[in-house]
Write a protein that holds these residues in place. Structure first.
Motif, mmCIF file in Angstrom:
data_model
loop_
_atom_site.group_PDB
_atom_site.id
_atom_site.type_symbol
_atom_site.label_atom_id
_atom_site.label_comp_id
_atom_site.label_asym_id
_atom_site.label_seq_id
_atom_site.Cartn_x
_atom_site.Cartn_y
_atom_site.Cartn_z
ATOM 1 N N THR A 48 66.817 47.079 3.254
ATOM 2 C CA THR A 48 65.473 46.885 3.796
ATOM 3 C C THR A 48 64.644 48.154 3.662
ATOM 4 O OG1 THR A 48 66.246 45.209 5.350
ATOM 5 C CG2 THR A 48 64.160 46.304 5.871
ATOM 6 N N GLY A 92 60.611 49.770 4.600
ATOM 7 C CA GLY A 92 59.503 49.490 5.492
ATOM 8 C C GLY A 92 58.569 50.664 5.662
ATOM 9 N N SER A 103 61.907 38.992 1.526
ATOM 10 C CA SER A 103 61.214 38.476 2.699
ATOM 11 C C SER A 103 60.515 39.625 3.421
ATOM 12 C CB SER A 103 62.188 37.764 3.629
ATOM 13 O OG SER A 103 63.186 38.644 4.070
ATOM 14 N N THR A 104 59.355 39.309 3.990
ATOM 15 C CA THR A 104 58.524 40.342 4.596
ATOM 16 C C THR A 104 58.222 40.013 6.060
ATOM 17 O OG1 THR A 104 56.512 39.225 3.856
ATOM 18 C CG2 THR A 104 57.426 40.917 2.403
ATOM 19 N N SER A 105 57.876 41.058 6.807
ATOM 20 C CA SER A 105 57.418 40.887 8.180
ATOM 21 C C SER A 105 56.361 41.942 8.466
ATOM 22 C CB SER A 105 58.580 40.996 9.169
ATOM 23 O OG SER A 105 59.099 42.305 9.173
ATOM 24 N N TYR A 106 55.443 41.606 9.374
ATOM 25 C CA TYR A 106 54.321 42.485 9.690
ATOM 26 C C TYR A 106 54.085 42.527 11.193
ATOM 27 C CZ TYR A 106 53.138 41.806 4.759
ATOM 28 O OH TYR A 106 53.170 41.756 3.387
ATOM 29 N N THR A 107 53.603 43.671 11.669
ATOM 30 C CA THR A 107 53.130 43.706 13.027
ATOM 31 C C THR A 107 51.810 42.929 13.086
ATOM 32 O OG1 THR A 107 52.734 45.168 14.901
ATOM 33 C CG2 THR A 107 51.793 45.838 12.799
ATOM 34 N N ASP A 108 51.519 42.338 14.241
ATOM 35 C CA ASP A 108 50.375 41.421 14.336
ATOM 36 C C ASP A 108 49.055 42.070 13.941
ATOM 37 O OD1 ASP A 108 51.519 39.533 17.263
ATOM 38 O OD2 ASP A 108 51.968 39.324 15.120
ATOM 39 N N ALA A 162 55.373 47.231 8.748
ATOM 40 C CA ALA A 162 55.816 46.119 7.900
ATOM 41 C C ALA A 162 57.169 46.452 7.289
ATOM 42 C CB ALA A 162 54.800 45.858 6.782
ATOM 43 N N THR A 163 57.933 45.396 6.985
ATOM 44 C CA THR A 163 59.213 45.563 6.296
ATOM 45 C C THR A 163 59.343 44.547 5.167
ATOM 46 O OG1 THR A 163 60.406 44.044 7.745
ATOM 47 C CG2 THR A 163 60.378 46.378 8.386
ATOM 48 N N LYS A 208 48.427 41.863 10.067
ATOM 49 C CA LYS A 208 48.588 40.607 9.341
ATOM 50 C C LYS A 208 47.265 40.170 8.718
ATOM 51 C CE LYS A 208 52.511 38.735 11.915
ATOM 52 N NZ LYS A 208 52.974 37.715 12.893
ATOM 53 N N THR A 244 49.621 44.321 2.838
ATOM 54 C CA THR A 244 50.655 43.626 2.082
ATOM 55 C C THR A 244 51.727 44.620 1.667
ATOM 56 O OG1 THR A 244 49.049 42.032 1.205
ATOM 57 C CG2 THR A 244 51.168 42.192 0.079
#
Length: 119
Positions: free
Chosen positions: A33, A35, A56-61, A49-50, A64, A68
């Motif tokens: 991973t 980030g 697969s990705t994830s973001y702090t709100d 973000a990671t 968003k 990217t």
């Protein structure tokens, strides 16, 4: 030894864009991973973000729809495209990567790059 080297920070006006890059270099390692974190003056370091090894990705709100995260695994590089920047995005941005080397999995950090959003 493994090093993470960041680039791409700077001064930008509100509404502008910046692209951060971070490359892992060294010998005999595998990157999992990756980030980006950020730390504003007087505040704790927070996750932005990671992106996982599989993509697969994830973001702090708060980012968003504006930021990217992406990676080029062949180059051991992670990117953060930041659009519609706001003054509250001002912080030092740190790259992070979970790296397996000689049987040990540990977290590595870059040196940080300053992002300032101001008119």
């Amino acid at each position: 030894q493994v090093q993470l080297v960041e680039s791409g920070g700077g001064l930008v006006q509100p509404g502008g864009s910046l692209r951060l890059s971070c490359t892992a270099s060294g010998t005999s390692f595998s990157v999992y991973t990756m980030g980006w974190y950020r730390q504003a003056p007087g505040k704790e370091r927070d996750l932005v973000a990671t992106v996982a090894r599989g993509g697969s990705t994830s973001y702090t709100d708060s980012v968003k729809g504006r930021f990217t995260i992406s990676r080029d695994s062949a180059k051991n590089t992670v990117y953060l495209q930041m659009n519609s920047l706001k003054p509250e995005d001002t912080a030092v941005y740190f790259c992070n990567a979970d790296i397996l080397r000689v049987g040990n999995l540990r977290s590595y950090w870059g040196q940080g790059t300053q992002v300032t959003v101001s008119s």
